[in-house]
Design a protein around this motif. Sequence first.
Motif, short mmCIF file in Angstrom:
data_model
loop_
_atom_site.label_atom_id
_atom_site.label_comp_id
_atom_site.label_asym_id
_atom_site.label_seq_id
_atom_site.Cartn_x
_atom_site.Cartn_y
_atom_site.Cartn_z
N ILE A 277 0.84 -1.19 0.00
CA ILE A 277 0.00 0.00 0.00
C ILE A 277 0.88 1.25 0.00
N TYR A 278 0.60 2.17 -0.92
CA TYR A 278 1.28 3.46 -1.00
C TYR A 278 0.29 4.56 -0.65
N ALA A 279 0.79 5.68 -0.15
CA ALA A 279 -0.06 6.83 0.16
C ALA A 279 0.52 8.07 -0.50
N VAL A 280 -0.36 8.95 -1.00
CA VAL A 280 0.08 10.11 -1.78
C VAL A 280 -0.77 11.33 -1.46
N GLY A 281 -0.33 12.47 -2.00
CA GLY A 281 -1.11 13.70 -1.92
C GLY A 281 -1.29 14.25 -0.52
N ASP A 282 -2.51 14.69 -0.23
CA ASP A 282 -2.81 15.33 1.05
C ASP A 282 -2.85 14.36 2.22
N LEU A 283 -2.63 13.07 1.97
CA LEU A 283 -2.63 12.08 3.05
C LEU A 283 -1.31 12.04 3.81
N ILE A 284 -0.25 12.58 3.23
CA ILE A 284 1.08 12.35 3.78
C ILE A 284 1.81 13.66 4.08
N SER A 285 2.83 13.55 4.93
CA SER A 285 3.78 14.64 5.16
C SER A 285 5.03 14.35 4.34
N ILE A 286 5.71 15.40 3.90
CA ILE A 286 6.88 15.21 3.05
C ILE A 286 8.04 16.05 3.56
N ASP A 287 9.25 15.66 3.17
CA ASP A 287 10.45 16.36 3.61
C ASP A 287 10.51 17.75 3.01
N PHE A 288 10.70 18.74 3.86
CA PHE A 288 10.68 20.14 3.44
C PHE A 288 12.07 20.74 3.48
N ASN A 289 12.52 21.24 2.34
CA ASN A 289 13.77 21.98 2.26
C ASN A 289 14.91 21.17 2.86
N ASP A 290 15.83 21.83 3.55
CA ASP A 290 16.93 21.13 4.21
C ASP A 290 16.65 20.90 5.68
N SER A 291 15.42 21.09 6.10
CA SER A 291 15.08 20.84 7.50
C SER A 291 15.13 19.35 7.77
N ALA A 292 15.25 19.00 9.01
CA ALA A 292 15.40 17.59 9.38
C ALA A 292 14.06 16.90 9.59
N SER A 293 12.97 17.60 9.33
CA SER A 293 11.65 17.03 9.61
C SER A 293 10.74 17.12 8.41
N ALA A 294 9.72 16.25 8.42
CA ALA A 294 8.70 16.29 7.39
C ALA A 294 7.62 17.29 7.79
N MET A 295 6.94 17.85 6.79
CA MET A 295 5.87 18.81 7.04
C MET A 295 4.64 18.41 6.25
N TYR A 296 3.48 18.80 6.77
CA TYR A 296 2.23 18.56 6.05
C TYR A 296 2.00 19.74 5.12
N LEU A 297 2.11 19.51 3.80
CA LEU A 297 2.04 20.57 2.80
C LEU A 297 1.00 20.20 1.74
N PRO A 298 -0.28 20.45 2.00
CA PRO A 298 -1.33 20.05 1.07
C PRO A 298 -1.44 20.97 -0.15
N LEU A 299 -0.52 20.79 -1.09
CA LEU A 299 -0.50 21.58 -2.32
C LEU A 299 -0.73 20.68 -3.52
#
Length: 450
Positions: A277-299
């Motif tokens: 099972i894969y998850a995509v889009g507004d369901l997931i958080s993704i790695d943002f810039n060079d920060s060490a954490s993922a962010m929720y970016l519903p774009l």
Amino acid sequence: MRVVIIGGSHAGIAAARRLKKMDANIEVFIIERSNILGYVGSGLNLYLEGIISNLTEAKTYSTTQLSAEGINVYLNTEAITIQNEQKQVIVSSSSEQKAKENISYGYLILAMGSSQYQTDFPLQSSQEMINYKTLPQAKQAMTHLQSAKIVTIIGAGLIGLELANTLAKYQKEIYIVERMDSVLFRYFDKEMTQKLIESFPENVHIFLNNSVEKINLNEQKQEKEVILSNKDTLVCDEVVFAINPRPNVNLVADTLTINQDGAVCTDQYLQTSDPFIYAVGDLISIDFNDSASAMYLPLVTNAYRTGIVAASNIFMKEKIPFSKVQRTVVSKLFGFYLASSGINKTEALYHGFQTSSITKTYTQKQLFAKEDGFELTLRLVFDQESKQIRGAQLVTNSPESLEIINTISALITMQASLQQIATMDFYFNPKLSLPLHFLNDLALEALSKE
């Protein structure tokens, strides 16, 4: 092989089309609970501005288009249960011919999108708040907003300001409530939006540093009373909830690993805790810039890219990781074009970065230019020590200048430094540009000041 996609969202459609392009023999099913595919969340604004004549036009693809590509589309069909061990989805259709059906899969892609939810302030009834992310919500909102004379918008992000910009043209009285001390705080530093606030027409009022404590419904007067944290009361006809949405994870909340932010947990290949099972889009958080954490970016842009990557990783033996994003956005608000990419200076500290910034306003875009009132304010945010660019923002009256933000997004991804940007090769034509590109000039100025 059969791949079932739950959700006819932007991400789901992108995944389905990518799968069919990679191998026409793959069976692809899209299960969508509404009667429309790829609905554009800003459809209400598009309609009110006269760009589309009907809300149903606010979509990216039709069933006919996807069926012609060999994609099986089930509209008005809701996924009820996912049976992981049996690798099948139980769906319920609103069609009279089909009540329930089991659909087996080799792989499953979750693309259920997101919804706008109520925050923690009390409501007397759900009728006190307007959401308009989905087509049914937009249709209902359109009826209420067209007759309203005074509208309160909760949230001064892109969603809230774009709606305020649209409604202000109808000479409605607009109240905007924002808990932060500036507008568009996720994307712009306060100094960059000051001119925007000053340009608000007389019928648009902003209440910064305020949150909503309560909403009362005065049925006798057919009014709504919005009680703010500073104890002010805003009396209006309608209240719009314009805060970022949250992921629709109810279907898998008990069977898959969920992050603390409420998004489905995935690895860098967008695979969930279930390898099929894969998850995509507004369901997931993704790695943002060079920060060490993922962010929720519903774009929408992130939705398309995650859909394509997930589909590729199902088909390809050598998986590709989803790359870090820069949260690149553009908008037109109250006569200004705005764009942002990467981290702004205000939020840099939250990510552990020590940054500096350089801001400059340009009033000439070509060497031999007629006076045309051109104006571009450009800001670069960069690391104090390495001079690596971390983000950028621009405000302009020239839509052609928006393309600069795509260049900057690429530079951030490449981890370019001010030194590199200062001498980077850009074209020059005296009828079209200046001898030094805006980015060359601004990087040189930043290095001089540093």
